[in-house]
Scaffold this active site. Structure first.
Site, PDB file in Angstrom:
ATOM      1  N   CYS A 189    -101.736  44.342 -50.451  1.00 46.87           N
ATOM      2  CA  CYS A 189    -102.531  44.956 -49.382  1.00 46.87           C
ATOM      3  C   CYS A 189    -104.031  44.743 -49.576  1.00 46.87           C
ATOM      4  O   CYS A 189    -104.817  45.087 -48.708  1.00 46.87           O
ATOM      5  CB  CYS A 189    -102.240  46.454 -49.322  1.00 46.87           C
ATOM      6  SG  CYS A 189    -102.709  47.295 -50.835  1.00 46.87           S
ATOM      7  N   CYS A 195     -98.348  51.638 -53.670  1.00 42.96           N
ATOM      8  CA  CYS A 195     -99.578  52.443 -53.732  1.00 42.96           C
ATOM      9  C   CYS A 195     -99.605  53.236 -55.043  1.00 42.96           C
ATOM     10  O   CYS A 195    -100.646  53.343 -55.693  1.00 42.96           O
ATOM     11  CB  CYS A 195     -99.656  53.400 -52.544  1.00 42.96           C
ATOM     12  SG  CYS A 195     -99.330  52.624 -50.949  1.00 42.96           S
TER      13      CYS A 195
END
Ligand code: FES
Length: 161
Positions: free
Chosen positions: A35, A108
């Protein structure tokens, strides 16, 4: 909104331990190729009951809300842990009160885990930073530490698979 997302929002309302930690003993930085987000973590150790434990941890994130919320939780729960105890914490364990990471958010949490591991590898109080050599990767015991560091810097920026 799921319970996890609600807790992320609540944590973001008052994220803890953000910013550079003065006189930190260790700092680690990772980036996610998935990302493009980045996270840096600082660790400060202290002596307690004859053990060297984490006194404070802080972070800076250039990333998503989940990474910030997990880093906020992680930097709280790291307090009082030895480097050995901190080293084995998984992304899921670092979420603390947020609960389990949904599948789409696992990377994440891994960003936080990676920054922590990278910081522990750079811990000046335990292991001197390895010399930057062409074959330094062959000395590395982990994937994270097998990746190269930028020339002249003491902080490695490494991708997370
Ligand atoms: Fe990149 Fe969460 S989307 S760390």
């Amino acid at each position: 909104m799921s319970s996890f997302e609600t807790k992320v929002q609540q944590t973001l309302a008052n994220p803890l331990n953000q910013g550079e930690l003065a006189n930190a003993d260790a700092v680690g930085t990772v980036g996610s190729p998935e990302c493009g987000d980045m996270l840096r973590m600082w660790l400060k150790f202290t002596e307690k009951d004859g053990k060297r434990v984490i006194d404070r941890a802080s972070f800076q994130a250039f990333g998503c809300q989940t990474a910030i919320a997990v880093a906020s939780m992680a930097t709280e729960l790291l307090r009082g842990k030895t480097a050995e105890e901190a080293k084995i914490l998984s992304a899921q364990e670092l979420t603390g009160g947020l609960g389990p990471l949904p599948p789409m958010k696992i990377h994440c949490g891994q960003l936080v885990e990676g920054a922590l591991r990278n910081a522990l590898e750079n811990d000046a109080g335990v292991t001197p930073a390895p010399e930057l050599t062409a074959d330094s990767g062959s000395l590395a015991p982990t994937l994270v530490s097998s990746l190269h560091r930028p020339a002249g810097g003491s902080i490695r920026i490494v991708p997370i698979p």
